[in-house]
Design an enzyme around this catalytic site. Sequence first.
Site, short mmCIF file in Angstrom:
data_model
loop_
_atom_site.label_atom_id
_atom_site.label_comp_id
_atom_site.label_asym_id
_atom_site.label_seq_id
_atom_site.Cartn_x
_atom_site.Cartn_y
_atom_site.Cartn_z
N GLY A 193 3.27 13.53 33.82
CA GLY A 193 2.74 14.60 32.99
C GLY A 193 3.08 15.96 33.56
O GLY A 193 4.03 16.11 34.33
N CYS A 194 2.30 16.97 33.22
CA CYS A 194 2.57 18.34 33.65
C CYS A 194 2.66 18.42 35.16
O CYS A 194 1.74 18.01 35.87
CB CYS A 194 1.47 19.26 33.14
SG CYS A 194 1.65 20.97 33.69
N PHE A 195 3.76 18.98 35.66
CA PHE A 195 3.94 19.01 37.11
C PHE A 195 2.96 19.92 37.83
O PHE A 195 2.69 19.74 39.02
CB PHE A 195 5.38 19.32 37.51
CG PHE A 195 6.08 20.46 36.81
CD1 PHE A 195 5.41 21.52 36.24
CD2 PHE A 195 7.47 20.45 36.74
CE1 PHE A 195 6.09 22.56 35.61
CE2 PHE A 195 8.17 21.49 36.12
CZ PHE A 195 7.47 22.54 35.55
N TYR A 227 -5.94 25.48 31.40
CA TYR A 227 -5.29 24.17 31.50
C TYR A 227 -5.49 23.59 32.89
O TYR A 227 -5.80 22.40 33.05
CB TYR A 227 -3.79 24.32 31.20
CG TYR A 227 -3.04 23.00 31.18
CD1 TYR A 227 -2.83 22.32 29.99
CD2 TYR A 227 -2.54 22.44 32.35
CE1 TYR A 227 -2.15 21.11 29.97
CE2 TYR A 227 -1.85 21.24 32.34
CZ TYR A 227 -1.66 20.58 31.14
OH TYR A 227 -0.99 19.39 31.13
#
Length: 214
Positions: free
Chosen positions: A40-42, A186
Amino acid sequence: MSQSCDIPGTTVPRDRFPLPDSDLATESGATEERLVLAGGCFWCVEALYQAVEGVKAVTSGYAGGSAETANYKAVCTGNTDHAEAVEVRYDPSVTSFGELLRLFFSVAHDPTQLNRQGHDTGPQYRSAIFYESEAQEVIARAYIHKLDGAGVFRAPIVTSLEPLTGFYPAEDYHQDFAARNPHQPYVMAVAGPKLDKLRDHFGDRMKSDHQDED
């Protein structure tokens, strides 16, 4: 902390999440090894591993595609072969390949989601282990087989095993993103819970300067 099954989609609590049956052998005197993962998002995977004892450095970047498309704008289209990935450099005398894999499957992400993590969708957010040796591939493959065979997750693991043909560091503004922007929404919604789970369930694997953070 309750010992109930608290990982969504799993049948075991984190505290009893199994390790691989074998681990990576390290040459005598070696002070650094490397592991490249995508989950997923690094930003948030990076934040997790930066807090792990024995991890010397974590770099956010791209793996799976070519140098020509290793940039955020191109990768975000989902039309490259790249995944958002992290390069984890660690001291094998303090932690191990197997221990870092356990954290990858138990805390870092959900390995049963195909080409997505939560609301982030596309092949750039796929679950992947990029191996750079036969030993890494064999251990990772056997571990996935073990977890699936034991029914640790209620759905099959979809993590891909891909040869590491290159790792390309992401743009400077992506590096240390969560650490530099702890109140970004986020980061608070995704990285924060990962760190809380690491602290609650694997606190002995956490760097001392992260253990008491809110």
